[in-house]
Write a protein that holds these residues in place. Structure first.
Motif, PDB file in Angstrom:
ATOM      1  N   MET A  91       0.833  -1.196   0.000  1.00 16.51           N
ATOM      2  CA  MET A  91       0.000   0.000   0.000  1.00 16.51           C
ATOM      3  C   MET A  91       0.869   1.248   0.000  1.00 16.51           C
ATOM      4  O   MET A  91       1.958   1.257   0.566  1.00 16.51           O
ATOM      5  CB  MET A  91      -0.914   0.018   1.227  1.00 16.51           C
ATOM      6  CG  MET A  91      -2.020  -1.032   1.192  1.00 16.51           C
ATOM      7  SD  MET A  91      -3.094  -0.929   2.636  1.00 16.51           S
ATOM      8  CE  MET A  91      -2.044  -1.724   3.855  1.00 16.51           C
TER       9      MET A  91
ATOM     10  N   TYR B 171       4.540  -0.131   4.128  1.00 13.23           N
ATOM     11  CA  TYR B 171       3.992  -0.758   5.301  1.00 13.23           C
ATOM     12  C   TYR B 171       4.744  -2.076   5.440  1.00 13.23           C
ATOM     13  O   TYR B 171       4.543  -2.984   4.664  1.00 13.23           O
ATOM     14  CB  TYR B 171       2.509  -0.999   5.095  1.00 13.23           C
ATOM     15  CG  TYR B 171       1.759  -1.589   6.271  1.00 13.23           C
ATOM     16  CD1 TYR B 171       2.141  -1.329   7.571  1.00 13.23           C
ATOM     17  CD2 TYR B 171       0.652  -2.370   6.063  1.00 13.23           C
ATOM     18  CE1 TYR B 171       1.438  -1.847   8.629  1.00 13.23           C
ATOM     19  CE2 TYR B 171      -0.065  -2.896   7.111  1.00 13.23           C
ATOM     20  CZ  TYR B 171       0.331  -2.640   8.392  1.00 13.23           C
ATOM     21  OH  TYR B 171      -0.373  -3.145   9.445  1.00 13.23           O
TER      22      TYR B 171
ATOM     23  N   GLY C 175       5.406  -1.700  11.245  1.00 18.38           N
ATOM     24  CA  GLY C 175       4.233  -0.881  11.029  1.00 18.38           C
ATOM     25  C   GLY C 175       4.454   0.568  10.675  1.00 18.38           C
ATOM     26  O   GLY C 175       3.526   1.262  10.314  1.00 18.38           O
ATOM     27  N   GLU C 176       5.702   1.062  10.777  1.00 11.39           N
ATOM     28  CA  GLU C 176       5.845   2.484  10.525  1.00 11.39           C
ATOM     29  C   GLU C 176       5.784   2.780   9.033  1.00 11.39           C
ATOM     30  O   GLU C 176       6.072   1.939   8.203  1.00 11.39           O
ATOM     31  CB  GLU C 176       7.173   3.004  11.097  1.00 11.39           C
ATOM     32  CG  GLU C 176       8.416   2.441  10.435  1.00 11.39           C
ATOM     33  CD  GLU C 176       8.946   1.238  11.180  1.00 11.39           C
ATOM     34  OE1 GLU C 176       8.145   0.574  11.887  1.00 11.39           O
ATOM     35  OE2 GLU C 176      10.143   0.949  11.072  1.00 11.39           O
ATOM     36  N   LEU C 177       5.386   3.993   8.730  1.00 14.23           N
ATOM     37  CA  LEU C 177       5.397   4.477   7.361  1.00 14.23           C
ATOM     38  C   LEU C 177       6.578   5.412   7.172  1.00 14.23           C
ATOM     39  O   LEU C 177       6.930   6.170   8.076  1.00 14.23           O
ATOM     40  CB  LEU C 177       4.108   5.243   7.050  1.00 14.23           C
ATOM     41  CG  LEU C 177       2.798   4.467   7.087  1.00 14.23           C
ATOM     42  CD1 LEU C 177       1.634   5.380   6.737  1.00 14.23           C
ATOM     43  CD2 LEU C 177       2.844   3.258   6.182  1.00 14.23           C
TER      44      LEU C 177
END
Lengths: 117, 112
Positions: free
Chosen positions: A31, A97, A104-106
């Motif tokens: 994503m 992602y 989990g960090e962007l």
């Protein structure tokens, strides 16, 4: 961490015109997210760009105004259509992602600063 | 509705003067709380992820902590180069597809 490149870094546009912002990630991601940061404000999510399907837009944002393409797993574009001065903002692309590491960090690009006259 | 509130909006410190930034959140099923640093004209730079109450993370002069309702970013003996806007964000339940919801940020200024 991934490297995210955006073009253009900044532009000055005339009212009523459209501008397409490009986002390139140096690794494949599931994503990609497009955010808007208006002057002095925090980040607001515009839409999630999914490869192979239509983007998912947040409340207050519509496809006709912000069409998004995601032709492959490393590239996306956001078009700001029929611009008005209210569209003057920084537009930020983010990803990946990191599902594998589940951290989990962007990560974010440097942003595209648009000024609409 | 998922919400993130940061305080104060702006904080001015003298070099060496320790302090804390607050991030209060209301989310359905927290799947991570994130701290970012943003310098003027730049994109946000990732600092920390916290997942559960009681968790702490440290990096140089920064320490992030998490409770069930809020997170703190503690800055110990700050230096002028720590001046930036610090953003807090949360990721909510699986159905929201991994997006982050950001707070308004705290603009930190450290004077020598």
């Amino acid at each position: 961490s991934a490297v995210i490149s955006q073009k253009p870094s900044r532009d000055i546009c005339q009212r009523g015109t459209s501008l397409t912002i490009q986002c390139q990630v140096d690794s494949q991601v599931t994503m990609m997210f497009w955010y808007r940061q208006q002057p002095g404000q925090s980040l607001t999510l515009i839409a999630t760009a999914n490869q192979g399907s239509e983007a998912t837009y947040e409340s207050g944002f519509v496809i006709d105004k912000f069409p998004i393409s995601r032709p492959n797993l490393t590239f996306s574009t956001l078009t700001v259509s029929n611009m008005s001065p209210e569209d003057s903002s920084i537009y930020l692309c983010s990803g990946p992602y990191i599902l594998a590491a589940n951290t989990g960090e962007l990560f974010f690009g440097e942003g595209s600063r648009l000024t609409v006259l | 509705e998922d919400q993130v509130t940061q305080s104060p909006e702006a904080l001015r410190l003298q070099e060496g003067e320790s302090s804390s930034l607050n991030c209060s959140y209301t989310v359905s099923g927290l799947r991570g709380l994130f701290w970012y640093r943003q310098d003027p004209g730049k994109g946000p730079e990732f600092l920390f992820t916290l997942y559960s109450a009681g968790e702490e993370k440290e990096k140089e002069r920064l320490k992030a902590t998490l409770t069930k309702k809020e997170s703190f970013l503690h800055i110990t003996a700050p230096k002028p180069e720590d001046s930036a806007t610090y953003l807090c964000a949360v990721r909510a339940r699986q159905g929201q597809g991994g997006k982050l919801i950001f707070g308004q940020g705290t603009e930190l200024s450290v004077k020598p």
